[in-house]
Design a protein around this motif. Structure first.
Motif, PDB file in Angstrom:
ATOM      1  N   GLY A 148       0.810  -1.209   0.000  1.00 15.23           N
ATOM      2  CA  GLY A 148       0.000   0.000   0.000  1.00 15.23           C
ATOM      3  C   GLY A 148       0.843   1.258   0.000  1.00 15.23           C
ATOM      4  O   GLY A 148       2.026   1.225   0.330  1.00 15.23           O
ATOM      5  N   ILE A 149       0.178   2.350  -0.356  1.00 11.57           N
ATOM      6  CA  ILE A 149       0.864   3.637  -0.502  1.00 11.57           C
ATOM      7  C   ILE A 149       0.399   4.562   0.614  1.00 11.57           C
ATOM      8  O   ILE A 149      -0.805   4.714   0.819  1.00 11.57           O
ATOM      9  CB  ILE A 149       0.537   4.283  -1.862  1.00 11.57           C
ATOM     10  CG1 ILE A 149       0.755   3.271  -3.001  1.00 11.57           C
ATOM     11  CG2 ILE A 149       1.365   5.537  -2.073  1.00 11.57           C
ATOM     12  CD1 ILE A 149       0.227   3.749  -4.349  1.00 11.57           C
ATOM     13  N   ASP A 150       1.342   5.152   1.357  1.00  7.73           N
ATOM     14  CA  ASP A 150       0.955   6.131   2.375  1.00  7.73           C
ATOM     15  C   ASP A 150       1.792   7.402   2.233  1.00  7.73           C
ATOM     16  O   ASP A 150       2.531   7.559   1.251  1.00  7.73           O
ATOM     17  CB  ASP A 150       1.044   5.512   3.778  1.00  7.73           C
ATOM     18  CG  ASP A 150       2.456   5.081   4.135  1.00  7.73           C
ATOM     19  OD1 ASP A 150       3.410   5.768   3.723  1.00  7.73           O
ATOM     20  OD2 ASP A 150       2.605   4.048   4.825  1.00  7.73           O
ATOM     21  N   ALA A 151       1.661   8.290   3.217  1.00  2.43           N
ATOM     22  CA  ALA A 151       2.309   9.605   3.123  1.00  2.43           C
ATOM     23  C   ALA A 151       3.833   9.489   3.008  1.00  2.43           C
ATOM     24  O   ALA A 151       4.478  10.336   2.375  1.00  2.43           O
ATOM     25  CB  ALA A 151       1.935  10.447   4.346  1.00  2.43           C
ATOM     26  N   ARG A 152       4.398   8.437   3.624  1.00  3.43           N
ATOM     27  CA  ARG A 152       5.859   8.299   3.556  1.00  3.43           C
ATOM     28  C   ARG A 152       6.322   8.065   2.120  1.00  3.43           C
ATOM     29  O   ARG A 152       7.394   8.508   1.709  1.00  3.43           O
ATOM     30  CB  ARG A 152       6.330   7.145   4.447  1.00  3.43           C
ATOM     31  CG  ARG A 152       6.093   7.394   5.952  1.00  3.43           C
ATOM     32  CD  ARG A 152       6.311   6.113   6.736  1.00  3.43           C
ATOM     33  NE  ARG A 152       5.577   5.021   6.095  1.00  3.43           N
ATOM     34  CZ  ARG A 152       5.990   3.754   6.064  1.00  3.43           C
ATOM     35  NH1 ARG A 152       7.106   3.403   6.662  1.00  3.43           N
ATOM     36  NH2 ARG A 152       5.277   2.833   5.455  1.00  3.43           N
ATOM     37  N   HIS A 153       5.490   7.362   1.339  1.00  2.00           N
ATOM     38  CA  HIS A 153       5.867   7.121  -0.052  1.00  2.00           C
ATOM     39  C   HIS A 153       5.768   8.397  -0.894  1.00  2.00           C
ATOM     40  O   HIS A 153       6.544   8.588  -1.830  1.00  2.00           O
ATOM     41  CB  HIS A 153       4.989   6.020  -0.653  1.00  2.00           C
ATOM     42  CG  HIS A 153       5.123   4.714   0.061  1.00  2.00           C
ATOM     43  ND1 HIS A 153       4.153   4.214   0.891  1.00  2.00           N
ATOM     44  CD2 HIS A 153       6.138   3.829   0.109  1.00  2.00           C
ATOM     45  CE1 HIS A 153       4.563   3.065   1.404  1.00  2.00           C
ATOM     46  NE2 HIS A 153       5.759   2.808   0.945  1.00  2.00           N
ATOM     47  N   LEU A 192      13.071   1.478  -2.249  1.00  2.00           N
ATOM     48  CA  LEU A 192      12.623   2.085  -0.989  1.00  2.00           C
ATOM     49  C   LEU A 192      11.103   2.134  -0.889  1.00  2.00           C
ATOM     50  O   LEU A 192      10.556   2.084   0.217  1.00  2.00           O
ATOM     51  CB  LEU A 192      13.236   3.475  -0.814  1.00  2.00           C
ATOM     52  CG  LEU A 192      14.762   3.502  -0.700  1.00  2.00           C
ATOM     53  CD1 LEU A 192      15.237   4.903  -0.349  1.00  2.00           C
ATOM     54  CD2 LEU A 192      15.273   2.499   0.330  1.00  2.00           C
ATOM     55  N   GLY A 193      10.437   2.216  -2.032  1.00  2.00           N
ATOM     56  CA  GLY A 193       8.975   2.108  -2.009  1.00  2.00           C
ATOM     57  C   GLY A 193       8.562   0.836  -1.293  1.00  2.00           C
ATOM     58  O   GLY A 193       7.628   0.825  -0.479  1.00  2.00           O
ATOM     59  N   ALA A 194       9.284  -0.248  -1.581  1.00  2.00           N
ATOM     60  CA  ALA A 194       9.000  -1.537  -0.943  1.00  2.00           C
ATOM     61  C   ALA A 194       9.541  -1.603   0.486  1.00  2.00           C
ATOM     62  O   ALA A 194       8.871  -2.110   1.392  1.00  2.00           O
ATOM     63  CB  ALA A 194       9.615  -2.658  -1.785  1.00  2.00           C
ATOM     64  N   ARG A 195      10.748  -1.069   0.692  1.00  2.00           N
ATOM     65  CA  ARG A 195      11.360  -1.173   2.021  1.00  2.00           C
ATOM     66  C   ARG A 195      10.574  -0.419   3.081  1.00  2.00           C
ATOM     67  O   ARG A 195      10.509  -0.846   4.241  1.00  2.00           O
ATOM     68  CB  ARG A 195      12.809  -0.688   1.983  1.00  2.00           C
ATOM     69  CG  ARG A 195      13.778  -1.867   1.909  1.00  2.00           C
ATOM     70  CD  ARG A 195      15.176  -1.455   1.572  1.00  2.00           C
ATOM     71  NE  ARG A 195      15.863  -0.769   2.656  1.00  2.00           N
ATOM     72  CZ  ARG A 195      17.098  -0.276   2.550  1.00  2.00           C
ATOM     73  NH1 ARG A 195      17.759  -0.410   1.405  1.00  2.00           N
ATOM     74  NH2 ARG A 195      17.667   0.334   3.548  1.00  2.00           N
ATOM     75  N   LEU A 196       9.999   0.706   2.697  1.00  2.00           N
ATOM     76  CA  LEU A 196       9.185   1.465   3.659  1.00  2.00           C
ATOM     77  C   LEU A 196       7.977   0.651   4.113  1.00  2.00           C
ATOM     78  O   LEU A 196       7.417   0.898   5.178  1.00  2.00           O
ATOM     79  CB  LEU A 196       8.722   2.794   3.043  1.00  2.00           C
ATOM     80  CG  LEU A 196       9.752   3.933   3.029  1.00  2.00           C
ATOM     81  CD1 LEU A 196       9.233   5.118   2.231  1.00  2.00           C
ATOM     82  CD2 LEU A 196      10.090   4.390   4.452  1.00  2.00           C
ATOM     83  N   ASN A 197       7.550  -0.321   3.301  1.00  2.00           N
ATOM     84  CA  ASN A 197       6.434  -1.199   3.668  1.00  2.00           C
ATOM     85  C   ASN A 197       6.893  -2.439   4.426  1.00  2.00           C
ATOM     86  O   ASN A 197       6.072  -3.314   4.715  1.00  2.00           O
ATOM     87  CB  ASN A 197       5.685  -1.646   2.399  1.00  2.00           C
ATOM     88  CG  ASN A 197       4.719  -0.577   1.915  1.00  2.00           C
ATOM     89  OD1 ASN A 197       4.337   0.302   2.685  1.00  2.00           O
ATOM     90  ND2 ASN A 197       4.332  -0.646   0.648  1.00  2.00           N
ATOM     91  N   GLY A 198       8.180  -2.512   4.716  1.00  2.00           N
ATOM     92  CA  GLY A 198       8.680  -3.713   5.383  1.00  2.00           C
ATOM     93  C   GLY A 198       8.521  -4.961   4.519  1.00  2.00           C
ATOM     94  O   GLY A 198       8.306  -6.064   5.041  1.00  2.00           O
TER      95      GLY A 198
END
Lengths: 342, 342
Positions: free
Chosen positions: B77-82, B197-203
């Motif tokens: 999913g996409i959130d503000a961090r992305h 990093l798009g993926a890494r931010l999602n763990g």
């Protein structure tokens, strides 16, 4: 028989003589910073290491590293993190010098050809960018993100200050307030963050952090005023860099702002404006003499000395240590340097 | 009656049409990135906001932001961090474009005058530096220092790649391996870190992070090959930027390397070398025709398409989502773009 190390290698690992007496107590850590700066070269692609080594090896005064280390010493002690901090801040400084020299079209710095004189502007823009990015990469290795954030912000201040200065070239309407704002950004910000983070890495009290930050900011501002005076009235061979570039590039420095202020009579002001806009060798000489005669150079030097006194005052809130004394002595030494123009 | 928003403002807030169909599912987030990029202008000193707004407003393809957002969508999913991540990566890209245009002496980009054409090189060096520093400042706001570290490293790769490329200008000995290494650094690194990093931010799992990183790196490499073909054989009015600058600046791109490879006969090779070293309009035309005739342009285009296929393969390890499909469709679209030269 092993080959003796080359003269340049030896020079690079020796902290500069100018600060040697004051900073004797941080000598091992300054050597560690010097080694750490040179080690960074290895982090780059082999094909570009030569450029990076050249940019890092032109041993400067390492004033910002000294501030970071002394601030650390004055607030509990110096460890490897402070050596990293000092390295990062010096790399950012070196990156900005490299870009400065492009804009100033400067041929020499610290008695050596500038990077742009050796390799042209394209390589030099990218060399500065690479050093800058590497410094910010190093800064992310601190556990606390607020350390890397403070470093990135100071770097942004430096760039914005330079941008404002470039924008206001040949702008005879520049006020003293605007001048001070610009030099606080372009020069003092990095001094301030060096001293501030030296203390913050030690978990120092807010009061101590603030005192050291203020010290760094004011000392840095005074240092820029000294540099302004040097560019106008200094001796090129002794300074080891091209002087007179401020006027050629239309940078209105503090002595010039004082000179414009004293020239209340219309004809005199017009002559100064014309010389500022000309920017040739004859005009430089005219302005140098006028600034001396009108007391504008002395007024700038006095402003620098007053700032140094103000910088050192808040240090009294720190515990009495050899490091605090050294920070004050840097003020005394810089006061004498700027004082030669008074 | 309220004034209608100006045409340029509307355009800036609309994601580019080229990707509009593929990226319809991330439309709200792409708009958020566009707004976030424009909001960054406010973080700068009022006197320099005009420059920053100009640099940020020349709405590009926003390919890197799209990759970051789609990678996020494909891994949870996409959130503000992305949105922040996408903003930071696009700012770094914009900073490098600004410095590129100085080195290339380019007058227009995306149909508009470049920053250097408007304000000269000094302001433009500093504008790039300021944007770069601001992007790295933003990156320190992530809680995880490894995110800001990966961003800083990718930025360093980009700068080093550009430096290597500049160093090897007019170097007829450049090998294909060296060419690929340079474009992987200067272009693919930022695509790779966006998707990673798009993926890494999602763990996301290590396998998913690696698949997306590989996708980004290979897609970015193919994108650079497309850009190389465009510069050699594209239509300037349609591309919205000055073309033919690679040859003028001595950049040996993949079609040229293939052309040199096919010219085994000494006389032919000598004529190509001479045209490359001349770099004038007549030589450009000669090289363009020779590259077509010898199949060198087509060989480069085919290499680009092969890379895109390789880029999309590891995506099969991700769960089947609309986002994964969109990532593959970007590959298909880029494949068609580079395919026009085959």
């Amino acid at each position: 028989m092993p080959l003796p190390s080359s003269e340049s290698e030896e020079r690079e690992l020796t902290p500069p003589r100018e600060l040697a007496q004051i900073t004797a107590l941080i000598q091992p850590q300054l050597v560690a910073v010097e080694e750490s700066i040179l080690q960074q070269v290895q982090a780059f692609d082999p094909a570009v290491q030569g450029y990076v080594a050249y940019a890092c090896g032109s041993s400067g005064k390492r004033l910002r590293p000294a501030l970071a280390l002394l601030a650390a010493g004055a607030t509990g002690g110096i460890d490897a993190r402070h050596v990293s901090l000092a390295t990062i801040i010096e790399l950012i400084h070196l990156a900005t010098l490299i870009h400065d020299d492009i804009m100033d079209g400067a041929d020499t710095r610290r008695g050596q050809p500038t990077a742009n004189a050796r390799w042209g502007n394209s390589i030099t823009v990218l060399l500065g960018d690479s050093l800058f990015a590497h410094a910010l990469d190093l800064s992310t290795r601190f556990e606390e993100t607020d350390i890397s954030r403070a470093i990135a912000r100071a770097a942004r201040e430096v760039c914005t200050g330079e941008l404002l200065q470039t924008q206001r070239r040949f702008d005879l309407q520049l006020s003293q307030a605007e001048y001070f704002r610009i030099i606080e950004m372009k020069t003092a910000a990095l001094f301030g963050v060096a001293a501030e983070l030296g203390a913050r890495l030690n978990g120092a009290s807010d009061a101590a952090v603030r005192a050291l930050r203020d010290y760094g900011l004011k000392l840095g501002t005074a240092y820029q005023i000294y540099d302004d005076c040097l560019d106008l009235a200094g001796d090129e061979a002794h300074a080891g860099k091209t002087l007179g570039t401020d006027l050629q590039k239309g940078k209105l420095t503090l002595p010039m702002l004082f000179l414009l202020q004293t020239a209340s009579e219309n004809g005199a002001r017009e002559r100064i404006n014309q010389a500022l806009l000309n920017g040739d060798a004859a005009s430089l000489l005219t302005l140098r003499q006028a600034a001396r005669k009108a007391g504008a150079l002395a007024a700038a030097a006095t402003a620098g000395r007053t700032l140094i006194e103000e910088a050192c005052l808040p240090l009294n809130t720190l515990g009495m240590t050899r490091y605090r004394r050294a920070l004050k002595e840097i003020g005394v030494r810089l006061g004498a340097m700027v004082g030669q123009f008074a």
